[in-house]
Design a protein around this motif. Structure first.
Motif, short mmCIF file in Angstrom:
data_model
loop_
_atom_site.label_atom_id
_atom_site.label_comp_id
_atom_site.label_asym_id
_atom_site.label_seq_id
_atom_site.Cartn_x
_atom_site.Cartn_y
_atom_site.Cartn_z
N SER A 63 0.61 -1.34 -0.20
CA SER A 63 -0.17 -0.17 -0.43
C SER A 63 1.22 1.14 0.02
CB SER A 63 -1.26 0.08 1.76
OG SER A 63 -1.95 -0.66 0.86
N LYS A 64 -0.07 2.61 -0.64
CA LYS A 64 1.32 3.61 -0.89
C LYS A 64 0.20 4.56 -0.22
CE LYS A 64 1.04 3.38 -5.19
NZ LYS A 64 2.21 3.64 -6.72
N ASN A 65 1.05 5.69 0.17
CA ASN A 65 0.36 6.23 1.67
C ASN A 65 -1.03 6.67 2.00
OD1 ASN A 65 2.35 8.00 -0.31
ND2 ASN A 65 0.98 8.25 -2.27
N VAL A 66 -0.03 5.53 3.04
CA VAL A 66 -1.49 5.71 4.11
C VAL A 66 -1.47 6.39 5.40
CG1 VAL A 66 -2.56 3.97 5.95
CG2 VAL A 66 -1.80 2.92 3.21
N GLU A 67 -2.37 7.00 5.52
CA GLU A 67 -1.99 8.46 6.89
C GLU A 67 -2.98 7.26 7.87
OE1 GLU A 67 -3.11 11.36 6.08
OE2 GLU A 67 -2.33 12.00 3.60
N ASP A 103 3.94 -4.34 5.32
CA ASP A 103 5.34 -5.37 4.29
C ASP A 103 5.13 -4.66 2.98
OD1 ASP A 103 6.27 -6.82 2.74
OD2 ASP A 103 5.45 -8.19 2.46
N SER A 104 5.43 -3.33 2.67
CA SER A 104 5.70 -3.02 1.25
C SER A 104 5.38 -2.07 1.29
CB SER A 104 5.75 -3.92 0.17
OG SER A 104 6.72 -4.51 0.32
N THR A 105 5.13 -0.80 2.70
CA THR A 105 3.80 0.06 2.54
C THR A 105 4.96 1.61 3.02
OG1 THR A 105 2.05 -1.32 3.37
CG2 THR A 105 2.12 0.22 4.20
N THR A 106 4.15 2.13 2.01
CA THR A 106 4.76 3.91 2.63
C THR A 106 2.82 4.38 3.58
OG1 THR A 106 4.09 5.16 0.30
CG2 THR A 106 5.96 4.15 1.08
N GLY A 107 3.55 5.46 4.19
CA GLY A 107 2.83 6.65 4.20
C GLY A 107 3.25 6.87 5.88
N GLU A 108 2.05 7.70 6.98
CA GLU A 108 2.98 8.64 7.54
C GLU A 108 1.79 7.72 9.27
OE1 GLU A 108 1.99 12.72 7.39
OE2 GLU A 108 3.98 12.71 5.33
N PHE A 109 2.65 7.64 9.98
CA PHE A 109 1.22 6.62 11.12
C PHE A 109 1.95 7.87 12.54
CE2 PHE A 109 1.90 2.19 9.90
CZ PHE A 109 1.33 2.86 7.88
N ASP A 110 0.94 8.31 13.04
CA ASP A 110 0.71 9.29 14.21
C ASP A 110 -0.09 9.28 14.73
OD1 ASP A 110 2.33 10.53 12.49
OD2 ASP A 110 0.95 11.99 11.94
N ASP A 111 0.26 8.81 16.15
CA ASP A 111 -0.23 9.55 17.60
C ASP A 111 -1.29 8.17 17.40
OD1 ASP A 111 -1.88 10.66 19.69
OD2 ASP A 111 -3.39 10.69 18.35
N MET A 112 -0.02 7.06 17.88
CA MET A 112 -0.83 5.32 18.06
C MET A 112 0.19 5.76 19.76
SD MET A 112 0.94 3.88 14.37
CE MET A 112 2.51 4.72 14.39
N VAL A 113 -0.72 5.05 19.95
CA VAL A 113 -0.65 4.11 21.31
C VAL A 113 -0.84 3.08 21.22
CG1 VAL A 113 -1.19 3.57 23.79
CG2 VAL A 113 -1.19 5.94 23.07
N SER A 125 10.14 3.44 -3.23
CA SER A 125 9.83 4.70 -3.15
C SER A 125 9.41 5.60 -2.43
CB SER A 125 9.48 5.37 -4.79
OG SER A 125 8.32 4.39 -5.37
N GLY A 126 9.24 6.33 -2.33
CA GLY A 126 7.79 6.96 -1.00
C GLY A 126 9.08 6.77 0.65
N ALA A 127 7.92 7.45 1.38
CA ALA A 127 8.66 6.64 3.00
C ALA A 127 7.87 6.75 3.71
CB ALA A 127 9.75 8.75 3.69
N LEU A 128 8.34 5.44 4.96
CA LEU A 128 7.14 5.85 6.13
C LEU A 128 8.02 5.91 7.21
CD1 LEU A 128 5.25 3.39 7.29
CD2 LEU A 128 6.82 1.62 7.09
N SER A 129 6.92 6.73 7.86
CA SER A 129 6.89 7.87 8.70
C SER A 129 6.48 7.41 10.02
CB SER A 129 6.81 8.85 8.59
OG SER A 129 6.88 10.19 10.07
#
Length: 285
Positions: A201-205, A220-230, A248-252
């Motif tokens: 997956s790409k650009n998952v927020e 697995d094979s995923t990019t996106g931004e993951f914030d505010d997780m507990v 390509s892309g980034a995982l944050s």
């Protein structure tokens, strides 16, 4: 037994109970989608013992308000949209339970909107969706479903989902082949599997995620931004596992807390050809 209600034009049903003749008989439910003017409105209505309760197979509109759909046949969902379906389905303040194969099986060129909906005892997936757009706000997954949400090539928004009661053998939420999917304010539990699985997956927020079991997240094979997780593993297990990365892309991963786990974050298969993985403001205890 086996007869359907074919919707041609507009059908508006309020405060009704529509069911079979009993003795394990099943009727064919509502069949919707014969032309562009087809619309089905159900308000305060109960549909029971149909195979399935509603089938959408063409261009149409379906609105369910304060509805109950229950007890489909052993191999059918409660609501089904076919690959030829197009249009919109809005489900608000409603409950679906005791599906034969699942509660909702959705595909085609549709937009599925759900607000304050409960899915329970679905046998298979509470919601299986492929290639559709979703706008989900307020969804409770009850017990006796093998998997909570099974989303493939789905876009849109999934917010305010609670799977605390999920007791199935599979994940709470599985995401595959998604692009630009937003997940917000999720409370996930999957006592027999990983809570959240995201692959290819790409650009998952993700913005707002509370996981109370382990494993927490597998990617697995995923990019996106993951914030505010507990994520609380409860004393053992891995909070986040990141397998092969995209080229390509980034995982944050940012602004999150991980506690009571054997392993906080596990990253494998990293090379110069992979996308970047960024961590910021993480607390692991």
């Amino acid at each position: 037994d086996g007869y359907s209600i074919n919707v041609e034009g507009t059908v508006d049903v309020g405060s009704a109970v529509i069911t079979s003749i009993g003795n394990s008989a099943r009727w064919g439910g509502f069949e919707v989608g014969y032309d562009a003017d087809t619309a089905l409105y159900l308000t305060g209505t109960q549909i029971a013992e149909a195979t399935p309760g509603i089938t959408m197979s063409g261009l149409s509109r379906i609105d369910l308000q304060s509805a109950l759909i229950t007890r489909s046949g052993s191999s059918d969902p409660l609501i089904r949209t076919t690959a030829a379906a197009s249009g919109t389905i809005d489900i608000i303040d409603s409950e679906l339970n005791q599906g034969g194969s699942s509660c909702i099986e959705a595909q085609g060129a549709i937009i599925l909107t759900m607000n304050n909906v409960e899915l329970e005892s679905c046998s298979g997936a509470a919601l299986w969706a492929q290639g559709i757009e979703v706008d989900i706000t307020g969804l409770e997954i009850g017990n006796e479903s093998s998997i909570g949400l099974d989303l493939s090539a789905v876009s849109g928004m999934v917010a305010d989902v609670d799977t605390t009661l999920h007791d199935g053998v599979n994940v709470a939420i599985r995401v595959n082949l998604a692009e630009d999917l937003q997940l917000e304010n999720l409370i996930l539990s999957a006592p027999q599997d990983v809570a959240l699985s995201i692959t290819n997956s790409k650009n998952v927020e993700i913005n707002g995620l509370n996981i109370i079991t382990s494993p927490g997240i597998e990617m697995d094979s995923t990019t996106g931004e993951f914030d505010d997780m507990v994520i609380d593993c409860g004393g053992s297990g891995t909070a986040i596992s990141i397998a092969s990365l995209r080229t390509s892309g980034a995982l944050s991963l940012a602004d999150s807390e991980i506690s009571s786990c054997d392993t906080g974050i596990e990253v494998t298969s990293v090379s110069d050809y992979n996308s970047a993985v960024r961590f910021s403001d993480l607390e692991i205890v």
